[in-house]
Design a protein around this motif. Structure first.
Motif, PDB file in Angstrom:
ATOM      1  N   ALA A 178       6.583  11.777  -2.362  1.00 19.97           N
ATOM      2  CA  ALA A 178       5.639  12.758  -1.821  1.00 19.97           C
ATOM      3  C   ALA A 178       5.951  14.147  -2.339  1.00 19.97           C
ATOM      4  N   THR A 216       2.558  10.302   2.963  1.00 23.22           N
ATOM      5  CA  THR A 216       1.406  10.994   2.392  1.00 23.22           C
ATOM      6  C   THR A 216       1.583  12.472   2.705  1.00 23.22           C
ATOM      7  N   TYR A 235      -5.118  11.866   1.887  1.00 21.33           N
ATOM      8  CA  TYR A 235      -3.922  12.439   1.277  1.00 21.33           C
ATOM      9  C   TYR A 235      -3.187  11.382   0.448  1.00 21.33           C
ATOM     10  N   GLY A 236      -2.574  11.818  -0.651  1.00 24.01           N
ATOM     11  CA  GLY A 236      -1.792  10.931  -1.506  1.00 24.01           C
ATOM     12  C   GLY A 236      -0.315  11.185  -1.279  1.00 24.01           C
ATOM     13  N   ASN A 238      -0.491   7.143  -3.239  1.00 28.22           N
ATOM     14  CA  ASN A 238      -0.870   5.826  -2.755  1.00 28.22           C
ATOM     15  C   ASN A 238       0.358   4.905  -2.749  1.00 28.22           C
ATOM     16  N   THR A 259       6.641   9.860   7.371  1.00 28.31           N
ATOM     17  CA  THR A 259       5.396  10.267   8.012  1.00 28.31           C
ATOM     18  C   THR A 259       5.680  10.615   9.478  1.00 28.31           C
TER      19      THR A 259
END
Length: 277
Positions: A178, A216, A235-236, A238, A259
């Motif tokens: 990320a 993400t 949001y990326g 993937n 996350t």
């Protein structure tokens, strides 16, 4: 090719109310494999609690890593901050040894208007001092793991992290995908976009287990802004693209989910991985 990818949360599971050092049983019962203990605002865990964490992790087969304090800056222009950074890392290594952490994650520092090569040179000098202090303290079971960073003002692109780790024993990378995505202002948009990351790692390092962070992420001109959940698909990057790269290239990896729904999303990551193999 053979590969094994494990998954776990960065910090206590969302619905877990007990002490962090007793979390491995809960994490195992959820179906996860690892746990990154968080000391981002200072190393506060004592020897007794850390050794309980080690016992619990061994009992339930949970791989332990530890995230050190945010206050570290290996390339500060101020000697006092360099010395404090070294002591934060010594405290991290000591607690990590007690808890059996296989990686000690930290953010390397900030450019602070220096050219990148100068910041990297100062960081290497600091690491030499750090390793001398580890020897003085009798620390032996430690692996520092500098992390790829998410802001363009921070030392820690993939090449810089590979450079640091290739030059020192007791150093292995933490690849935060990320952060790479945010630092590159949306760099990871397809499976092939990961190629330069893995090529850099393969060309510079011999890695048994790739320690990873994933979430993400929202980003702006300067890089990272905010972490998001996997369900926030606008949001990326993937997750599937990353997993397919790990599988295709036979990487052993431990992915720590960062996350806001750290353990719940880690389970979604693991379910996706199992569906791909």
């Amino acid at each position: 090719m053979k590969h094994n990818v494990t998954f776990g949360p960065a910090g206590k599971p969302v619905k877990y109310s007990g002490a962090a050092y007793k979390a491995p049983k809960y994490i195992k019962e959820e179906g996860l494999d690892s746990f990154e203990y968080q000391s981002t605002y200072g190393v506060r865990i004592g020897e007794k609690s850390a050794k309980i964490l080690k016992e619990e992790s061994e009992k339930h087969n949970i791989l332990i890593s530890m995230h050190g304090p945010y206050y570290i800056n290996l390339c500060s222009k101020e000697e006092e901050k360099i010395n404090k950074s070294i002591e934060h890392l010594i405290s991290t290594a000591r607690a990590g040894e007690w808890m059996g952490a296989y990686r000690l994650v930290f953010h390397p520092g900030f450019y602070s208007n220096m050219k990148a090569d100068k910041a990297l040179a100062i960081s290497k000098n600091t690491i030499n001092k750090l390793l001398e202090r580890c020897e003085e303290e009798g620390l032996e079971e430690f692996t520092f793991s500098p992390e790829t960073t998410g802001k363009r003002s921070q030392l820690g692109n993939i090449q810089e992290i590979a450079d640091l780790c290739s030059n020192f024993e007791h150093f292995e990378p933490t690849v935060d995908f990320a952060h790479i995505h945010a630092r590159g202002r949306g760099f990871l948009n397809s499976k092939k976009d990961y190629n330069c990351i893995f090529s850099t790692l393969e060309d510079n390092l011999d890695i048994d287990i790739l320690h990873c962070h994933f979430t993400t992420i929202e980003y702006g001109h300067g890089g990272e802004i905010k972490h998001h959940t996997l369900d926030e698909i606008e949001y990326g990057p993937n997750m599937k693209d990353l997993l397919e790269n790990l599988i295709d290239n036979g990487w052993n990896a431990n992915i720590i989910c960062e996350t806001p729904l750290r353990d719940e999303d880690a389970l979604k990551m693991k379910e996706l991985y199992l569906s791909l193999i």
